[in-house]
Design a protein around this motif. Structure first.
Motif, short mmCIF file in Angstrom:
data_model
loop_
_atom_site.label_atom_id
_atom_site.label_comp_id
_atom_site.label_asym_id
_atom_site.label_seq_id
_atom_site.Cartn_x
_atom_site.Cartn_y
_atom_site.Cartn_z
N VAL A 81 1.11 -1.23 -0.13
CA VAL A 81 -0.09 -0.13 0.30
C VAL A 81 0.93 1.25 0.16
O VAL A 81 1.65 1.65 0.95
N TYR A 82 0.95 1.80 -0.70
CA TYR A 82 1.68 3.55 -0.89
C TYR A 82 1.04 4.12 0.10
O TYR A 82 -0.21 4.51 -0.07
N PHE A 83 1.61 5.00 0.78
CA PHE A 83 1.08 5.93 1.39
C PHE A 83 1.49 7.81 1.37
O PHE A 83 1.50 8.34 0.74
N GLY A 84 3.07 7.58 0.93
CA GLY A 84 3.92 8.49 0.78
C GLY A 84 3.10 9.94 0.83
O GLY A 84 2.65 10.14 2.10
N SER A 85 3.11 10.97 0.13
CA SER A 85 2.42 12.27 0.23
C SER A 85 1.41 12.37 -0.73
O SER A 85 1.09 13.19 -0.60
N SER A 86 0.70 11.19 -1.41
CA SER A 86 -0.01 10.70 -1.29
C SER A 86 -1.87 12.07 -0.99
O SER A 86 -1.74 12.13 0.84
N THR A 87 -2.86 12.01 -1.05
CA THR A 87 -4.55 12.40 -0.78
C THR A 87 -4.39 11.61 -0.14
O THR A 87 -4.76 10.20 -0.64
N GLU A 88 -5.04 12.28 0.14
CA GLU A 88 -6.65 10.84 0.83
C GLU A 88 -7.27 10.14 0.13
O GLU A 88 -7.47 9.04 -0.20
N LEU A 89 -7.62 10.90 -1.28
CA LEU A 89 -8.44 9.89 -1.95
C LEU A 89 -7.85 9.16 -2.94
O LEU A 89 -8.12 8.13 -3.24
N GLU A 90 -6.51 9.35 -2.86
CA GLU A 90 -4.92 8.34 -3.36
C GLU A 90 -5.27 7.29 -3.31
O GLU A 90 -4.96 6.03 -3.02
N LYS A 91 -5.14 7.40 -1.72
CA LYS A 91 -4.88 6.29 -0.26
C LYS A 91 -6.89 5.52 -1.08
O LYS A 91 -6.24 4.48 -1.02
N GLN A 92 -7.54 6.06 -0.71
CA GLN A 92 -8.42 5.28 -0.82
C GLN A 92 -8.08 4.02 -1.99
O GLN A 92 -9.16 3.50 -2.49
N GLN A 93 -8.48 4.91 -3.53
CA GLN A 93 -8.30 4.41 -4.71
C GLN A 93 -7.49 3.40 -4.44
O GLN A 93 -7.61 1.85 -5.28
N LEU A 94 -6.11 3.82 -3.63
CA LEU A 94 -5.39 2.47 -3.22
C LEU A 94 -6.16 1.38 -2.84
O LEU A 94 -5.60 -0.10 -3.57
N ILE A 95 -6.60 1.70 -1.93
CA ILE A 95 -6.99 0.52 -1.34
C ILE A 95 -7.95 0.22 -1.69
O ILE A 95 -8.02 -1.34 -1.45
N ILE A 96 -8.57 0.86 -2.88
CA ILE A 96 -9.84 -0.09 -3.51
C ILE A 96 -9.20 -1.49 -4.22
O ILE A 96 -9.85 -2.17 -4.66
N GLU A 97 -8.42 -0.67 -4.90
CA GLU A 97 -7.00 -1.36 -6.17
C GLU A 97 -7.02 -2.95 -5.53
O GLU A 97 -7.02 -3.75 -6.05
N LEU A 98 -6.22 -2.48 -3.54
CA LEU A 98 -5.67 -3.73 -3.23
C LEU A 98 -6.74 -4.40 -2.97
O LEU A 98 -6.55 -5.63 -3.18
N LYS A 99 -8.19 -4.30 -2.89
CA LYS A 99 -9.21 -4.70 -2.19
C LYS A 99 -9.55 -5.85 -4.11
O LYS A 99 -10.18 -6.83 -3.43
N ASP A 100 -9.59 -5.40 -4.50
CA ASP A 100 -10.20 -5.94 -6.40
C ASP A 100 -8.93 -6.81 -6.04
O ASP A 100 -9.83 -7.77 -7.31
N LYS A 101 -7.77 -6.52 -6.28
CA LYS A 101 -7.17 -6.95 -6.74
C LYS A 101 -7.06 -8.87 -5.62
O LYS A 101 -7.32 -10.14 -6.04
N GLU A 102 -7.42 -8.25 -4.37
CA GLU A 102 -7.72 -9.51 -3.44
C GLU A 102 -8.76 -10.59 -3.87
O GLU A 102 -8.88 -11.73 -3.52
N LEU A 103 -10.11 -9.60 -4.10
CA LEU A 103 -10.83 -10.42 -4.74
C LEU A 103 -10.85 -10.83 -5.68
O LEU A 103 -11.61 -12.42 -6.47
N ALA A 104 -10.00 -11.02 -7.17
CA ALA A 104 -9.58 -11.82 -8.25
C ALA A 104 -8.48 -12.42 -7.44
O ALA A 104 -9.14 -13.75 -7.97
N MET A 105 -7.93 -12.62 -6.44
CA MET A 105 -7.68 -14.00 -5.75
C MET A 105 -7.95 -14.81 -5.69
O MET A 105 -8.13 -15.74 -5.78
#
Length: 125
Positions: A81-105
């Motif tokens: 999960v990338y957090f760096g200097s990203s905005t809250e929206l970017e964090k949420q998008q990355l979390i959603i992407e991570l969850k989508d990958k987990e569901l596909a798996m």
């Protein structure tokens, strides 16, 4: 990133609610909320309990050396999960992407299990 922020991000990325973690810690939801807000000075044994619940190592949890990537394990399958200097929206998008990958798996795992069941049924006939 502070430990309390890391705890919240990992909890959310694993799809756990504050209630889920509070119950496993045997504390109130308000007390757990205080942990995530940084209003509680955590002792080592509590940090160990949280790390175990979140399925990460204690050093990973308490490492506050911001490198922009936070490794999260899902039942021995590592995700970043990338957090760096990203905005809250970017964090949420990355979390959603991570969850989508987990569901596909999980979908692939279900298909594999169906194939195994079919093979076992054929062998038992």
């Amino acid at each position: 990133m502070s430990v309390n922020e890391k705890i919240r991000l990992i909890r959310e990325s694993k799809g756990l609610t504050q209630e889920d973690v509070a119950k496993k810690l045997d504390i109130s939801v308000n007390s757990y909320g205080d942990i995530e807000r940084g209003n509680t000075n955590l002792k080592l044994n509590r940090l160990e309990q949280i790390a175990k619940i979140l399925e990460i190592s204690l050093p990973e949890l308490i490492d506050t050396n911001d490198k922009g990537i936070l490794n999260i394990n899902f039942k021995n399958k590592q995700r970043d999960v990338y957090f760096g200097s990203s905005t809250e929206l970017e964090k949420q998008q990355l979390i959603i992407e991570l969850k989508d990958k987990e569901l596909a798996m999980k979908d692939r795992e279900n298909e594999n299990l169906k194939e195994i069941i079919a093979l076992l049924k054929r062998e038992s006939v």
